[in-house]
Design a protein around this motif. Structure first.
Motif, mmCIF file in Angstrom:
data_model
loop_
_atom_site.group_PDB
_atom_site.id
_atom_site.type_symbol
_atom_site.label_atom_id
_atom_site.label_comp_id
_atom_site.label_asym_id
_atom_site.label_seq_id
_atom_site.Cartn_x
_atom_site.Cartn_y
_atom_site.Cartn_z
ATOM 1 N N PHE B 52 -39.059 40.433 65.735
ATOM 2 C CA PHE B 52 -38.592 41.298 66.739
ATOM 3 C C PHE B 52 -38.348 42.583 66.777
ATOM 4 O O PHE B 52 -38.302 43.323 65.819
ATOM 5 C CB PHE B 52 -37.025 40.955 66.840
ATOM 6 C CG PHE B 52 -36.848 39.205 66.684
ATOM 7 C CD1 PHE B 52 -37.201 38.599 67.789
ATOM 8 C CD2 PHE B 52 -36.413 38.502 65.603
ATOM 9 C CE1 PHE B 52 -36.977 37.098 67.707
ATOM 10 C CE2 PHE B 52 -36.424 37.343 65.587
ATOM 11 C CZ PHE B 52 -36.739 36.574 66.585
ATOM 12 N N ALA B 53 -39.183 43.405 67.977
ATOM 13 C CA ALA B 53 -39.252 45.032 67.998
ATOM 14 C C ALA B 53 -38.803 45.406 69.135
ATOM 15 O O ALA B 53 -38.560 44.697 70.001
ATOM 16 C CB ALA B 53 -40.614 45.272 68.072
ATOM 17 N N ALA B 54 -38.101 46.654 68.921
ATOM 18 C CA ALA B 54 -37.208 47.411 70.067
ATOM 19 C C ALA B 54 -37.061 48.767 69.676
ATOM 20 O O ALA B 54 -37.070 49.035 68.413
ATOM 21 C CB ALA B 54 -35.861 46.617 70.044
ATOM 22 N N ASP B 55 -36.695 49.667 70.659
ATOM 23 C CA ASP B 55 -36.629 50.887 70.354
ATOM 24 C C ASP B 55 -35.027 50.950 70.659
ATOM 25 O O ASP B 55 -34.260 50.326 71.027
ATOM 26 C CB ASP B 55 -37.240 51.938 71.292
ATOM 27 C CG ASP B 55 -38.542 52.288 70.649
ATOM 28 O OD1 ASP B 55 -38.429 52.528 69.523
ATOM 29 O OD2 ASP B 55 -39.581 52.392 71.472
ATOM 30 N N HIS B 56 -34.716 52.388 69.730
ATOM 31 C CA HIS B 56 -33.258 52.664 69.636
ATOM 32 C C HIS B 56 -32.941 54.077 70.323
ATOM 33 O O HIS B 56 -33.460 54.954 70.197
ATOM 34 C CB HIS B 56 -32.828 52.705 68.465
ATOM 35 C CG HIS B 56 -33.074 51.393 67.624
ATOM 36 N ND1 HIS B 56 -31.877 50.404 67.714
ATOM 37 C CD2 HIS B 56 -33.957 50.682 67.339
ATOM 38 C CE1 HIS B 56 -32.368 49.333 66.853
ATOM 39 N NE2 HIS B 56 -33.610 49.495 67.054
ATOM 40 N N GLY B 57 -31.712 54.204 71.206
ATOM 41 C CA GLY B 57 -31.455 55.077 71.887
ATOM 42 C C GLY B 57 -30.998 56.237 70.746
ATOM 43 O O GLY B 57 -31.065 57.504 71.299
ATOM 44 N N VAL B 58 -30.318 55.860 69.704
ATOM 45 C CA VAL B 58 -29.906 56.992 68.693
ATOM 46 C C VAL B 58 -30.996 57.527 68.136
ATOM 47 O O VAL B 58 -30.830 58.682 67.504
ATOM 48 C CB VAL B 58 -29.012 56.064 67.919
ATOM 49 C CG1 VAL B 58 -30.034 55.222 66.747
ATOM 50 C CG2 VAL B 58 -28.382 57.003 66.839
ATOM 51 N N ALA B 59 -32.177 57.195 68.421
ATOM 52 C CA ALA B 59 -33.551 58.017 67.793
ATOM 53 C C ALA B 59 -33.371 59.389 68.156
ATOM 54 O O ALA B 59 -33.894 60.463 67.642
ATOM 55 C CB ALA B 59 -34.754 57.225 67.961
ATOM 56 N N ALA B 60 -32.767 59.559 69.612
ATOM 57 C CA ALA B 60 -32.539 60.914 70.027
ATOM 58 C C ALA B 60 -31.893 61.888 69.133
ATOM 59 O O ALA B 60 -31.839 62.938 69.422
ATOM 60 C CB ALA B 60 -31.860 60.883 71.601
ATOM 61 N N ALA B 111 -52.106 39.792 72.664
ATOM 62 C CA ALA B 111 -52.348 38.551 71.894
ATOM 63 C C ALA B 111 -51.112 38.549 70.951
ATOM 64 O O ALA B 111 -51.097 39.260 69.947
ATOM 65 C CB ALA B 111 -53.613 38.276 71.176
ATOM 66 N N GLY B 112 -50.450 37.403 70.804
ATOM 67 C CA GLY B 112 -49.680 37.030 69.588
ATOM 68 C C GLY B 112 -48.237 37.790 70.074
ATOM 69 O O GLY B 112 -47.273 37.638 68.967
ATOM 70 N N VAL B 113 -48.020 38.670 70.905
ATOM 71 C CA VAL B 113 -46.898 39.551 71.332
ATOM 72 C C VAL B 113 -46.290 38.583 72.851
ATOM 73 O O VAL B 113 -47.001 38.493 73.449
ATOM 74 C CB VAL B 113 -47.046 41.055 71.417
ATOM 75 C CG1 VAL B 113 -46.019 41.491 71.877
ATOM 76 C CG2 VAL B 113 -47.560 41.255 70.458
ATOM 77 N N GLU B 114 -45.032 38.455 72.514
ATOM 78 C CA GLU B 114 -44.245 37.850 73.714
ATOM 79 C C GLU B 114 -43.548 38.836 74.431
ATOM 80 O O GLU B 114 -42.720 39.714 73.664
ATOM 81 C CB GLU B 114 -43.379 36.618 73.209
ATOM 82 C CG GLU B 114 -42.724 36.047 74.361
ATOM 83 C CD GLU B 114 -42.700 34.393 74.323
ATOM 84 O OE1 GLU B 114 -43.634 34.043 73.685
ATOM 85 O OE2 GLU B 114 -41.964 34.138 75.312
ATOM 86 N N ASP B 115 -43.534 38.968 75.599
ATOM 87 C CA ASP B 115 -42.912 40.227 76.457
ATOM 88 C C ASP B 115 -41.624 39.794 76.609
ATOM 89 O O ASP B 115 -41.269 38.595 77.734
ATOM 90 C CB ASP B 115 -43.610 40.292 77.623
ATOM 91 C CG ASP B 115 -43.412 41.771 78.084
ATOM 92 O OD1 ASP B 115 -42.436 42.384 77.501
ATOM 93 O OD2 ASP B 115 -44.069 42.227 78.994
ATOM 94 N N GLN B 116 -40.519 40.077 76.051
ATOM 95 C CA GLN B 116 -39.176 39.743 76.432
ATOM 96 C C GLN B 116 -38.112 40.921 76.549
ATOM 97 O O GLN B 116 -37.279 41.322 75.950
ATOM 98 C CB GLN B 116 -38.503 38.957 75.104
ATOM 99 C CG GLN B 116 -39.272 37.577 75.176
ATOM 100 C CD GLN B 116 -38.693 36.791 76.219
ATOM 101 O OE1 GLN B 116 -37.433 37.076 76.766
ATOM 102 N NE2 GLN B 116 -39.435 35.464 76.504
ATOM 103 N N VAL B 117 -38.922 41.911 77.214
ATOM 104 C CA VAL B 117 -38.338 43.364 77.316
ATOM 105 C C VAL B 117 -36.741 43.249 78.140
ATOM 106 O O VAL B 117 -36.776 42.718 79.142
ATOM 107 C CB VAL B 117 -39.172 44.350 78.193
ATOM 108 C CG1 VAL B 117 -38.484 45.591 78.542
ATOM 109 C CG2 VAL B 117 -40.532 44.662 77.285
ATOM 110 N N ILE B 118 -35.899 43.699 77.398
ATOM 111 C CA ILE B 118 -34.433 43.913 77.909
ATOM 112 C C ILE B 118 -34.369 45.236 78.767
ATOM 113 O O ILE B 118 -33.908 45.142 79.705
ATOM 114 C CB ILE B 118 -33.541 43.728 76.684
ATOM 115 C CG1 ILE B 118 -33.378 42.298 76.375
ATOM 116 C CG2 ILE B 118 -32.224 43.832 77.318
ATOM 117 C CD1 ILE B 118 -32.849 42.142 74.853
ATOM 118 N N ALA B 119 -34.771 46.485 77.876
ATOM 119 C CA ALA B 119 -34.657 47.724 78.567
ATOM 120 C C ALA B 119 -35.643 48.748 77.570
ATOM 121 O O ALA B 119 -35.951 48.069 76.568
ATOM 122 C CB ALA B 119 -33.001 48.170 78.452
ATOM 123 N N PRO B 120 -36.093 49.434 78.156
ATOM 124 C CA PRO B 120 -36.935 50.542 77.157
ATOM 125 C C PRO B 120 -36.281 50.985 75.850
ATOM 126 O O PRO B 120 -37.082 51.203 74.870
ATOM 127 C CB PRO B 120 -37.237 51.834 78.030
ATOM 128 C CG PRO B 120 -36.723 51.356 79.434
ATOM 129 C CD PRO B 120 -35.627 50.431 79.243
#
Lengths: 341, 341
Positions: B52-60, B111-120
């Motif tokens: 599971f991959a996602a970005d984090h607002g706290v990276a700012a 390929a092999g990646v499923e798009d389940q985007v919730i927010a950037p």
């Protein structure tokens, strides 16, 4: 060791798409193997296992939970594929050969078992030297032979594993460990295959008697091995030394093999460069060996079976280390940004 | 759990040709898996991995050594087979699927990646809740979906592995760990992918600010997850809970996955029965998690990569445990004598 291959492997690890060091010991393993094997991308596919089996005169002192007949019975079990090391070797597609250095029960010829009988058992180290000088040389030569035979079978051996079987053999191994490290027997002795408290007290007394009798000197590890060792322990030592001479990486099994390796390092300090250690044995003496090893064991799973089984269990880690090293993309290949802070 | 299969496995272990307990954790693994899988001889061949991959607002807040673009770049690397988990999955013949829950850089279909985007990315937990209630539910459902999809692909999954990728995600994981265990942030915080001392001080301050803002309550772990978590952490938690419900054994990866598992155990204590832990992460906070886990990790190799890579490295141990359990001979079959003392 091939420093150019080692450095190339180290440089490659720093370019792979992961934070530096994030694969921990797997990175160090790949780099060490590269230096040993002389290839920037090392391998652990071709594994050769030699199990050395022998009986021990000191079993007469009641130091094991099992009767001596089990040594011979287990050689049959190795041959038929039912022992842990047989099952593991098959699962790993590794070559397994068993060397019978002498058991109290005579054995018929068996598939996969090489007859190298020296005597039905060693002398009882609590009363006499375990081996004559000639027997010691003969046993060490069986170890050398095992490596030569493995090399004759396959052009290249990626990893050599030595294993052992011999009812009572934690007693000579503990005696050697005490002599090599200059530690009290009570700091090292353990249940082996499973003796109880009274058995452990008996084992301590037997080893202390042997040390008082033979007065092993740190400057003469070979004499120590002759008086306190066993045929399979001497064979392991000979095999390890041959591996170092031939440039074959060794994956050392548990307590008994590690004592044989430590003894080999006293004879030839450069041996340490060729040794990887598979696992912390649950045998209590192993913890005291840790300070004396040239590198650290990979696993700590409470194993205490012998036969080379712990080393076999660690082989997939070496393989994974090599596969990740060879097949991961670099930051450049994958167009992944490097660290910014 | 199937106690009959578990007991049958335990009884079998006591008959195999080895001293009782001599295979250590490998014996316990085989017995536990038998109980989970409902078979006296369990297996670990069919492995399903979801990253599971996602970005984090706290990276700012400058809490990671890498730029946020790396999350998306690594998803591409997963897809092309160059990342550690891709290489390991292939070596293990395991099925790997990646779930993109939202990255700051938009991605083409892969390929092999499923798009389940919730927010950037999530909200910056130092200033606001990481997720809305709807986003939390959506993220947890992606985890459930991943297990459902894995089950739809294969009739039986022997082991499920969850992995994660998200620049900055040791920050939410450490915040959750502090809240779950009631420990000071300074006891838990670490370098993640590799920030320096100043970065660690910044990370401590950011997490302390988040805890002061959200005042997480131990009685409400879901609200904790919503305020302090991340999309991929919520997905892992949802996946683990689904595994427990479906009776699928889970092999938990390192620090971030273990925090997600611990959170899942607070929501549903029986989850612990279905969890195996692969390795001690080198991330300092992991050591403090150990006291709170329902069982102990298998490996301690200084790994700290994430992606599910540590769990993948441990799979061969599970396979070896199952193979030894199934294929070793019993004392009776091999006609080997039992203990005599």
């Amino acid at each position: 060791l091939d420093q150019i291959s080692r450095n190339a492997a180290q440089a490659r690890q720093m370019q792979l798409t992961k934070p530096q060091g994030a694969l921990g010991d797997l990175e160090r393993l790949a780099v060490r193997l590269a230096g040993m094997q002389g290839r920037a991308c090392p391998g652990a596919d071709r594994v050769s296992i030699a199990v050395f089996a022998a009986d021990h005169g000191v079993a007469a002192e009641g130091v094991s939970a099992y009767p001596q007949a089990v040594t011979g019975q287990m050689i049959v079990n190795f041959s038929r594929g039912g022992a842990a090391i047989s099952v593991a070797a098959k699962a790993l597609d590794a070559h397994l050969r068993v060397y019978n250095l002498g058991t109290v029960t005579a054995l018929e010829p068996l598939a996969g078992v090489e007859d190298q009988v020296i005597a039905p058992q060693t002398g009882n180290l609590a009363r006499e030297a375990a081996m004559t000088q000639a027997q010691l040389v003969q046993a060490m030569n069986v170890g050398r032979l095992a490596v030569e035979q493995a090399q004759a079978r396959e052009a290249v051996i990626d990893i050599f594993i030595g294993g052992e079987m011999g009812i009572g053999n934690t007693t000579p191994a503990t005696a050697l460990a005490a002599a090599l490290m200059g530690l009290p027997v009570t700091d090292l002795v353990g249940p082996g295959t499973g003796i109880d408290g009274a058995g452990i007290a008996r084992k301590v007394a037997v080893i202390e008697r042997a040390l008082a009798l033979h007065k092993p000197q740190p400057v003469d590890p070979l004499e120590m091995l002759r008086c306190l060792g066993g045929f399979e322990i001497a064979a392991l030592c000979g095999a390890y030394l041959q591996c170092a001479q031939q440039g074959v990486p060794v994956l050392v099994d548990g307590f008994i093999c590690t004592v044989a390796a430590l003894l080999g390092c006293r004879l030839q300090p450069q041996l340490g460069d060729w040794l990887l250690f598979s696992h912390c044995s649950a045998e209590p003496g192993y913890a005291r060996l840790l300070d004396h090893l040239p590198s650290f064991p990979l696993l700590d799973l409470g194993m205490r079976l012998g036969e080379g089984s712990g080393a076999a269990v660690a082989i997939p880690l070496l393989r994974m280390a090599c596969t990740l090293h060879a097949q991961m993309s670099t930051f450049e290949e994958a167009a992944v940004s490097g660290a910014s802070l």
